[in-house]
Design an enzyme around this catalytic site. Structure first.
Site, PDB file in Angstrom:
ATOM      1  N   SER A  10       0.835  -1.205   0.000  1.00  0.00           N
ATOM      2  CA  SER A  10       0.000   0.000   0.000  1.00  0.00           C
ATOM      3  C   SER A  10       0.864   1.247   0.000  1.00  0.00           C
ATOM      4  O   SER A  10       0.613   2.193  -0.761  1.00  0.00           O
ATOM      5  CB  SER A  10      -0.921   0.000   1.221  1.00  0.00           C
ATOM      6  OG  SER A  10      -1.849  -1.057   1.171  1.00  0.00           O
ATOM      7  N   ARG A  33       0.512   8.029   5.982  1.00  0.00           N
ATOM      8  CA  ARG A  33      -0.366   7.170   6.785  1.00  0.00           C
ATOM      9  C   ARG A  33      -1.808   7.673   6.748  1.00  0.00           C
ATOM     10  O   ARG A  33      -2.749   6.886   6.802  1.00  0.00           O
ATOM     11  CB  ARG A  33       0.144   7.070   8.226  1.00  0.00           C
ATOM     12  CG  ARG A  33      -0.560   5.987   9.033  1.00  0.00           C
ATOM     13  CD  ARG A  33       0.262   5.550  10.224  1.00  0.00           C
ATOM     14  NE  ARG A  33       1.431   4.778   9.851  1.00  0.00           N
ATOM     15  CZ  ARG A  33       1.419   3.475   9.612  1.00  0.00           C
ATOM     16  NH1 ARG A  33       0.282   2.790   9.687  1.00  0.00           N
ATOM     17  NH2 ARG A  33       2.533   2.850   9.284  1.00  0.00           N
ATOM     18  N   HIS A  36      -3.051   6.332   3.554  1.00  0.00           N
ATOM     19  CA  HIS A  36      -3.214   4.890   3.704  1.00  0.00           C
ATOM     20  C   HIS A  36      -4.520   4.563   4.421  1.00  0.00           C
ATOM     21  O   HIS A  36      -5.208   3.593   4.093  1.00  0.00           O
ATOM     22  CB  HIS A  36      -2.028   4.326   4.485  1.00  0.00           C
ATOM     23  CG  HIS A  36      -2.109   2.859   4.767  1.00  0.00           C
ATOM     24  ND1 HIS A  36      -2.429   2.361   6.009  1.00  0.00           N
ATOM     25  CD2 HIS A  36      -1.923   1.785   3.970  1.00  0.00           C
ATOM     26  CE1 HIS A  36      -2.431   1.044   5.963  1.00  0.00           C
ATOM     27  NE2 HIS A  36      -2.125   0.661   4.737  1.00  0.00           N
TER      28      HIS A  36
END
Length: 205
Positions: A10, A33, A36
């Protein structure tokens, strides 16, 4: 695929699709993040960092600070392994009976009442707002009045009523914050930022 393999792939996809950017070495892990968590690259344009906010957050975690959230969803979403390594604790007062009673008596939201109840606990800690603009607005008021002194405010309330406005107000403070422009946010986004800080805290110890 194993969980770590999924995360690594990812991140590789995010790096490819994000392309060139101007984020610093400590900013990018946070933004990555967030993407993500949400699959939303718009955060690359809307994220805002107060100078030294990231290092303030990392140092607070390394010092075993209190991390307080406005929702149990954010509390649950924060990785405990890294946090507990330093003795930090994550808590949310939103469901406390005293908070509910205080909110009812004052005619305010429980999120606002929880901020008031957390004043003593948040010193040199991190206050995480991922849902309620009323919580962020109250926190801003207490910081201005020098009644609250967290090391860092993570402000990501979401929605259509005062979410964007509360974040704009946060950005007027000469105070460590991580926030974003606009209506988007949420407990999952706010938790992802704490997680990124916690991972960096372990890496930098």
């Amino acid at each position: 695929m194993k969980p770590q393999e999924i995360e690594s792939l990812s991140f590789k996809i995010i790096e490819q699709e994000a392309g060139d950017h101007t984020f610093s070495d400590d900013q990018w892990p946070i933004v990555r993040r967030m993407i993500h968590t949400s699959a939303d690259f718009e955060y690359m344009n809307t994220i805002r960092f107060y100078p030294d906010a990231i290092q303030k957050g990392i140092k607070a975690i390394q010092n075993g600070c209190q991390i307080l959230t406005d929702t149990n969803m954010a509390r649950v979403g924060i990785r405990k392994k890294e946090i507990h390594e330093f003795g930090s604790k994550v808590s949310c007062l939103i469901a406390d009976k005293d908070v509910a009673d205080r909110a009812k008596d004052a005619g305010t939201t429980r999120a606002l009442a929880a901020v008031d109840m957390a004043c003593d606990r948040m010193k040199d800690g991190i206050y995480v707002v991922g849902n309620a603009p009323t919580a962020l607005l109250r926190l801003i008021e207490l910081i201005k009045d020098k009644k609250a002194s967290p090391a860092l405010v993570i402000g990501f309330p979401v929605g259509f009523v005062n979410a964007a406005e509360s974040k704009d107000a946060l950005m007027t403070l000469d105070f460590p914050y991580i926030t974003n422009k606009g209506r988007k946010g949420g407990s999952n986004i706010a938790a992802s930022i704490v997680n990124a800080l916690a991972i960096m805290a372990v890496e930098q110890k």
